[in-house]
Structure formats: C-alpha cells, structure tokens
Scaffold this motif. Structure first.
Motif, PDB file in Angstrom:
ATOM      1  N   GLY A  16      17.370 -33.492  33.244  1.00  0.00           N
ATOM      2  CA  GLY A  16      16.135 -33.659  32.492  1.00  0.00           C
ATOM      3  C   GLY A  16      15.181 -34.610  33.192  1.00  0.00           C
ATOM      4  O   GLY A  16      13.975 -34.350  33.291  1.00  0.00           O
ATOM      5  N   TRP A  17      15.724 -35.726  33.689  1.00  0.00           N
ATOM      6  CA  TRP A  17      14.877 -36.674  34.410  1.00  0.00           C
ATOM      7  C   TRP A  17      14.338 -36.055  35.694  1.00  0.00           C
ATOM      8  O   TRP A  17      13.196 -36.311  36.092  1.00  0.00           O
ATOM      9  N   LYS A  59      12.664 -27.514  26.938  1.00  0.00           N
ATOM     10  CA  LYS A  59      12.472 -27.530  25.483  1.00  0.00           C
ATOM     11  C   LYS A  59      12.807 -28.911  24.912  1.00  0.00           C
ATOM     12  O   LYS A  59      12.114 -29.417  24.027  1.00  0.00           O
ATOM     13  N   LYS A  60      13.872 -29.526  25.437  1.00  0.00           N
ATOM     14  CA  LYS A  60      14.255 -30.866  24.976  1.00  0.00           C
ATOM     15  C   LYS A  60      13.160 -31.870  25.309  1.00  0.00           C
ATOM     16  O   LYS A  60      12.806 -32.722  24.483  1.00  0.00           O
ATOM     17  N   LEU A  61      12.626 -31.775  26.525  1.00  0.00           N
ATOM     18  CA  LEU A  61      11.580 -32.706  26.944  1.00  0.00           C
ATOM     19  C   LEU A  61      10.318 -32.548  26.096  1.00  0.00           C
ATOM     20  O   LEU A  61       9.666 -33.540  25.753  1.00  0.00           O
ATOM     21  N   LEU A  66       7.558 -35.607  25.824  1.00  0.00           N
ATOM     22  CA  LEU A  66       7.384 -36.031  27.210  1.00  0.00           C
ATOM     23  C   LEU A  66       6.613 -35.000  28.040  1.00  0.00           C
ATOM     24  O   LEU A  66       6.190 -35.301  29.158  1.00  0.00           O
ATOM     25  N   LEU A  67       6.464 -33.812  27.507  1.00  0.00           N
ATOM     26  CA  LEU A  67       5.636 -32.796  28.151  1.00  0.00           C
ATOM     27  C   LEU A  67       5.075 -31.873  27.079  1.00  0.00           C
ATOM     28  O   LEU A  67       5.530 -31.869  25.935  1.00  0.00           O
ATOM     29  N   LEU A  83       3.152 -29.239  31.319  1.00  0.00           N
ATOM     30  CA  LEU A  83       2.356 -30.360  31.808  1.00  0.00           C
ATOM     31  C   LEU A  83       2.927 -31.652  31.240  1.00  0.00           C
ATOM     32  O   LEU A  83       3.222 -31.743  30.041  1.00  0.00           O
ATOM     33  N   ILE A  84       3.100 -32.650  32.092  1.00  0.00           N
ATOM     34  CA  ILE A  84       3.651 -33.919  31.638  1.00  0.00           C
ATOM     35  C   ILE A  84       2.635 -34.655  30.770  1.00  0.00           C
ATOM     36  O   ILE A  84       1.424 -34.534  30.973  1.00  0.00           O
ATOM     37  N   THR A  85       3.107 -35.401  29.786  1.00  0.00           N
ATOM     38  CA  THR A  85       2.239 -36.206  28.936  1.00  0.00           C
ATOM     39  C   THR A  85       2.188 -37.635  29.485  1.00  0.00           C
ATOM     40  O   THR A  85       3.024 -38.024  30.309  1.00  0.00           O
ATOM     41  N   PRO A  86       1.219 -38.428  29.054  1.00  0.00           N
ATOM     42  CA  PRO A  86       1.188 -39.829  29.489  1.00  0.00           C
ATOM     43  C   PRO A  86       2.488 -40.559  29.159  1.00  0.00           C
ATOM     44  O   PRO A  86       2.977 -41.368  29.958  1.00  0.00           O
ATOM     45  N   GLU A  87       3.059 -40.269  27.985  1.00  0.00           N
ATOM     46  CA  GLU A  87       4.336 -40.899  27.627  1.00  0.00           C
ATOM     47  C   GLU A  87       5.442 -40.438  28.571  1.00  0.00           C
ATOM     48  O   GLU A  87       6.301 -41.228  28.970  1.00  0.00           O
ATOM     49  N   GLY A  88       5.411 -39.155  28.943  1.00  0.00           N
ATOM     50  CA  GLY A  88       6.411 -38.641  29.871  1.00  0.00           C
ATOM     51  C   GLY A  88       6.299 -39.282  31.228  1.00  0.00           C
ATOM     52  O   GLY A  88       7.316 -39.631  31.851  1.00  0.00           O
ATOM     53  N   LEU A  89       5.074 -39.454  31.718  1.00  0.00           N
ATOM     54  CA  LEU A  89       4.867 -40.084  33.021  1.00  0.00           C
ATOM     55  C   LEU A  89       5.326 -41.536  33.002  1.00  0.00           C
ATOM     56  O   LEU A  89       5.955 -42.019  33.945  1.00  0.00           O
TER      57      LEU A  89
END
Length: 221
Positions: A16-17, A59-61, A66-67, A83-89
C-alpha cells in the motif's frame, strides 16, 4: 470520497505504501499504469503484485482518504484514474522519511531445496541451481537495461540508483550460486552414506542443544 478512517494508516501494508509512493508524483494515473511502473522499477528487489492485489490496495487507500479516483469515459471503454490527496502525500512523505525500515525478509526457494538436500541428490541440486543461475542472469540483464533507460529522464534519478543496486545484487547472486554448486561436491563426500532401504540419518536433538551451548559460550568469549 468517503471520510478517512482513523488509525487505518498504521495498519497499511508495505505494498500500500509503495502504491501511494508511486502516486506521490501527483500525476493522475490508472491501475494499469501503476502496475507497469511497479513491474519496471520494483520487481527486482520487492514484489510485482498482481492486478487484483493492486486494485484491492487502491480501494483501501481511497477509503482512508489518501487518494481519490474517477472514471474516465474514452468512448469504447472506460478506465479509473487515481490521484493522491494532500493527506496522502503528507502520509507517504512521513512514512518514507521517519518510519523505521523493517528487516528484509528473504524467501529463497533454491536454498530451501539445498537445505533439504538429503531428500534429493547433488546432481539434481546442481541442475536446479543452474536453472536458478539462468533466471538470475536474465534478471541482471533486465535490471541493467532498465537502469540505462532510467537515465533518460532526471525525474527517474532515484529509481535509477535502485536499479543499479539490483544489477549488482543479481551479479553477486550469480557468484554465490556458483560457489554453492562447488560446495555440493564437498557435501556429497562428507554426507553420511546410507543404504537404499536405510533411514535418512538425523542428528540427535540432544546433540543440537550441546552445539547450541557451545555457540552461546563462544559468543560470551
């Protein structure tokens, strides 16, 4: 997008990471794009997960916030873009910088076969190891080729370093395997000879513990 689940990030898998790390370039990409990138860059030293595993992790992310994803309709077919979210980044940056690295987990089927060599014979083991060398040679050539092409774009600089490491790693693996083949000759000469109907010789457990005590005593000295 669903509300992020609290505490979920601590239970994320390494895969996942890795997926989130690939999305950290902040480009909108499909699951197929992600799979191709992983196969190109990470299969030499981590894993190359199946599409099913990738989509499960994505789907988990998304559920963790996080995306994000959306479906793009290109006419004859559709595809989902991520697309990654700010929280994900922020989360993957913190993971890459601050999280302690787990010890590597080595699963080496060829060495497992050698460990159980009393069930086989040196000739069969050598043949198996030669096949392993052929696989290693192919991986080394692929890693070296991909490392060369990674130099085509400065944004791949860190991936290029990792690919060069993979090239050297598989080169060393080849040398270690060749040495192992030579070791089999000595092992064949020293292994207790048994008759066709005799049981395989097995060390007495008491003897194991005696050796263990000697090893511990040596460490103290």
């Amino acid at each position: 997008m669903e509300k992020p689940e609290s505490g979920g990030k601590s239970a994320m898998s390494a895969t996942g990471w890795a997926l989130l790390g690939l999305l950290s370039y902040e480009a909108e990409v499909s699951g197929y794009d992600i799979r191709k990138w992983i196969h190109w860059s990470m299969r030499y030293y981590y894993v190359s997960p199946a599409f099913s595993q990738i989509y499960t992790e994505l789907k988990k992310l998304e559920k963790l916030g996080l995306l994000t994803s959306r479906v793009e309709d290109t006419g004859p077919r559709t595809r989902r873009l991520y697309l990654i979210t700010p929280e994900g980044l922020e989360a993957v940056t913190r993971w890459a910088r601050d999280t302690p690295v787990e010890p590597p987990s080595l699963k080496h089927p060829a060495i497992l076969r050698v460990t159980l060599g009393h069930l086989s014979d040196p000739a069969a083991l050598k043949e198996m190891l030669q096949e392993h060398i052929a696989y290693v040679d192919q991986m080394q050539r692929d890693a070296a080729k991909d490392a060369r092409w990674a130099g085509a774009d400065p944004s791949w600089a860190y991936a290029k370093i990792a690919l060069h490491w993979a090239d050297r790693c598989y080169t060393s693996e080849r040398e270690l395997t060749l040495k192992l083949i030579k070791d089999l000759d000595e092992t064949e000469a020293n292994f207790p000879k048994i008759g066709q109907d005799a049981k395989i010789p097995w060390p007495d457990p008491k003897y194991w513990y005696e050796i263990e005590k000697k090893v511990e005593a040596e460490d103290i000295e």
